[in-house]
Motif scaffolding. Structure first.
Motif, PDB file in Angstrom:
ATOM      1  N   ALA A  25       0.828  -1.206   0.000  1.00 20.80           N
ATOM      2  CA  ALA A  25       0.000   0.000   0.000  1.00 20.80           C
ATOM      3  C   ALA A  25       0.864   1.260   0.000  1.00 20.80           C
ATOM      4  O   ALA A  25       0.440   2.311  -0.470  1.00 20.80           O
ATOM      5  N   ALA A  26       2.098   1.149   0.534  1.00 22.73           N
ATOM      6  CA  ALA A  26       2.976   2.308   0.582  1.00 22.73           C
ATOM      7  C   ALA A  26       3.529   2.666  -0.795  1.00 22.73           C
ATOM      8  O   ALA A  26       3.987   3.781  -1.005  1.00 22.73           O
ATOM      9  N   ALA A  27       3.495   1.747  -1.739  1.00 24.14           N
ATOM     10  CA  ALA A  27       3.979   2.024  -3.089  1.00 24.14           C
ATOM     11  C   ALA A  27       3.019   2.992  -3.775  1.00 24.14           C
ATOM     12  O   ALA A  27       1.839   3.039  -3.447  1.00 24.14           O
ATOM     13  N   PRO A  28       3.515   3.763  -4.712  1.00 25.71           N
ATOM     14  CA  PRO A  28       2.626   4.677  -5.423  1.00 25.71           C
ATOM     15  C   PRO A  28       1.476   3.920  -6.069  1.00 25.71           C
ATOM     16  O   PRO A  28       1.679   2.915  -6.731  1.00 25.71           O
ATOM     17  N   ARG A  29       0.256   4.405  -5.847  1.00 24.44           N
ATOM     18  CA  ARG A  29      -0.932   3.700  -6.323  1.00 24.44           C
ATOM     19  C   ARG A  29      -0.955   3.517  -7.833  1.00 24.44           C
ATOM     20  O   ARG A  29      -1.418   2.511  -8.332  1.00 24.44           O
ATOM     21  N   MET A  30      -0.443   4.479  -8.576  1.00 26.77           N
ATOM     22  CA  MET A  30      -0.532   4.365 -10.032  1.00 26.77           C
ATOM     23  C   MET A  30       0.355   3.236 -10.571  1.00 26.77           C
ATOM     24  O   MET A  30       0.162   2.778 -11.679  1.00 26.77           O
ATOM     25  N   GLU A  87       6.411   0.218 -13.874  1.00 22.08           N
ATOM     26  CA  GLU A  87       7.128   1.476 -13.664  1.00 22.08           C
ATOM     27  C   GLU A  87       8.417   1.511 -14.476  1.00 22.08           C
ATOM     28  O   GLU A  87       8.761   2.537 -15.075  1.00 22.08           O
ATOM     29  N   ALA A  88       9.139   0.400 -14.536  1.00 22.24           N
ATOM     30  CA  ALA A  88      10.371   0.346 -15.322  1.00 22.24           C
ATOM     31  C   ALA A  88      10.070   0.599 -16.797  1.00 22.24           C
ATOM     32  O   ALA A  88      10.798   1.344 -17.470  1.00 22.24           O
ATOM     33  N   ILE A  89       8.993   0.008 -17.287  1.00 19.73           N
ATOM     34  CA  ILE A  89       8.630   0.206 -18.697  1.00 19.73           C
ATOM     35  C   ILE A  89       8.184   1.645 -18.923  1.00 19.73           C
ATOM     36  O   ILE A  89       8.554   2.270 -19.914  1.00 19.73           O
ATOM     37  N   ARG A  90       7.418   2.202 -17.975  1.00 18.79           N
ATOM     38  CA  ARG A  90       6.957   3.595 -18.106  1.00 18.79           C
ATOM     39  C   ARG A  90       8.146   4.555 -18.178  1.00 18.79           C
ATOM     40  O   ARG A  90       8.136   5.526 -18.921  1.00 18.79           O
ATOM     41  N   CYS A  91       9.213   4.221 -17.433  1.00 19.91           N
ATOM     42  CA  CYS A  91      10.412   5.072 -17.412  1.00 19.91           C
ATOM     43  C   CYS A  91      11.410   4.685 -18.503  1.00 19.91           C
ATOM     44  O   CYS A  91      12.525   5.215 -18.529  1.00 19.91           O
ATOM     45  N   CYS A  92      11.047   3.754 -19.375  1.00 21.79           N
ATOM     46  CA  CYS A  92      11.923   3.283 -20.448  1.00 21.79           C
ATOM     47  C   CYS A  92      13.244   2.742 -19.916  1.00 21.79           C
ATOM     48  O   CYS A  92      14.301   2.933 -20.525  1.00 21.79           O
ATOM     49  N   ASN A  93      13.186   2.075 -18.780  1.00 21.52           N
ATOM     50  CA  ASN A  93      14.377   1.497 -18.170  1.00 21.52           C
ATOM     51  C   ASN A  93      14.382  -0.004 -18.473  1.00 21.52           C
ATOM     52  O   ASN A  93      13.816  -0.812 -17.744  1.00 21.52           O
ATOM     53  N   CYS A  94      15.041  -0.362 -19.554  1.00 21.32           N
ATOM     54  CA  CYS A  94      15.057  -1.758 -20.003  1.00 21.32           C
ATOM     55  C   CYS A  94      15.777  -2.678 -19.027  1.00 21.32           C
ATOM     56  O   CYS A  94      15.381  -3.839 -18.861  1.00 21.32           O
ATOM     57  N   LEU A 134       7.781  -3.378 -25.489  1.00 24.00           N
ATOM     58  CA  LEU A 134       7.568  -3.846 -24.124  1.00 24.00           C
ATOM     59  C   LEU A 134       6.121  -3.724 -23.673  1.00 24.00           C
ATOM     60  O   LEU A 134       5.640  -4.555 -22.895  1.00 24.00           O
ATOM     61  N   LEU A 135       5.412  -2.705 -24.126  1.00 31.65           N
ATOM     62  CA  LEU A 135       4.035  -2.514 -23.666  1.00 31.65           C
ATOM     63  C   LEU A 135       3.112  -3.660 -24.059  1.00 31.65           C
ATOM     64  O   LEU A 135       2.283  -4.103 -23.258  1.00 31.65           O
TER      65      LEU A 135
END
Length: 162
Positions: A25-30, A87-94, A134-135
């Motif tokens: 729950a502490a992680a960002p909800r999105m 989150e990694a994919i959203r930030c383009c961090n392969c 990746l998406l």
């Protein structure tokens, strides 16, 4: 060849560290992808080919209670790992995406979820090569994860009736 019980316990602790709902729950909800089977409109029933429950039971030496506890820990950790992957994919961090996919792949193999393991392996391969598709791989992995969670819920329900 099954591993000794002590080795399996150590492996399980590695792949399924103690997690709490409050930590998630502490992680960002999105970033979280909720895998609550109650949100799905489909009936809770085992789906063919999603989870090899007989193999899992063999790995747990026939102990359904242990298998159910492992599957519940897996479900909670899968939710967190999918959030990390998204989150990694959203930030383009392969690199991070490949690590998250690798973790999902290994955990899925441990619980005999071979379909999810194969999808995670493919996403890991794509991420390691820096491909940009990746998406679509993430969407497929999320869909398979929802199928697996429904199957885990059905396994738990059948365990309650035993």
């Amino acid at each position: 060849e099954p591993r000794p019980v002590r080795t399996r316990r150590r492996t399980l602790r590695w792949y399924y560290p103690p997690t709490t709902e409050s930590a998630i729950a502490a992680a960002p909800r999105m970033l979280l992808i909720r895998l609550d089977p109650a949100m799905d409109k489909l009936a809770l029933r085992p789906e063919r080919g999603v989870l090899d429950d007989q193999e899992l039971l063999r790995r747990c030496l026939g102990n359904r209670d242990l298998a159910a506890r492992i599957l519940e820990k897996f479900r909670v950790q899968l939710e967190a790992d999918l959030g990390w992957l998204a989150e990694a994919i959203r930030c383009c961090n392969c690199d991070e995406a490949a690590l998250a996919a690798h973790r999902i792949k290994g955990a899925s193999a441990n619980v005999s979820a071979h379909g999810l393991k194969e999808m995670a392996a493919e996403l890991e391969r794509v991420a390691r090569h820096g491909e940009h598709d990746l998406l679509s791989h993430l969407a497929a992995l999320q869909k398979e994860s929802r199928r697996l969670v429904r199957t885990v819920s059905a396994f738990d329900a059948s365990h309650d009736h035993d």
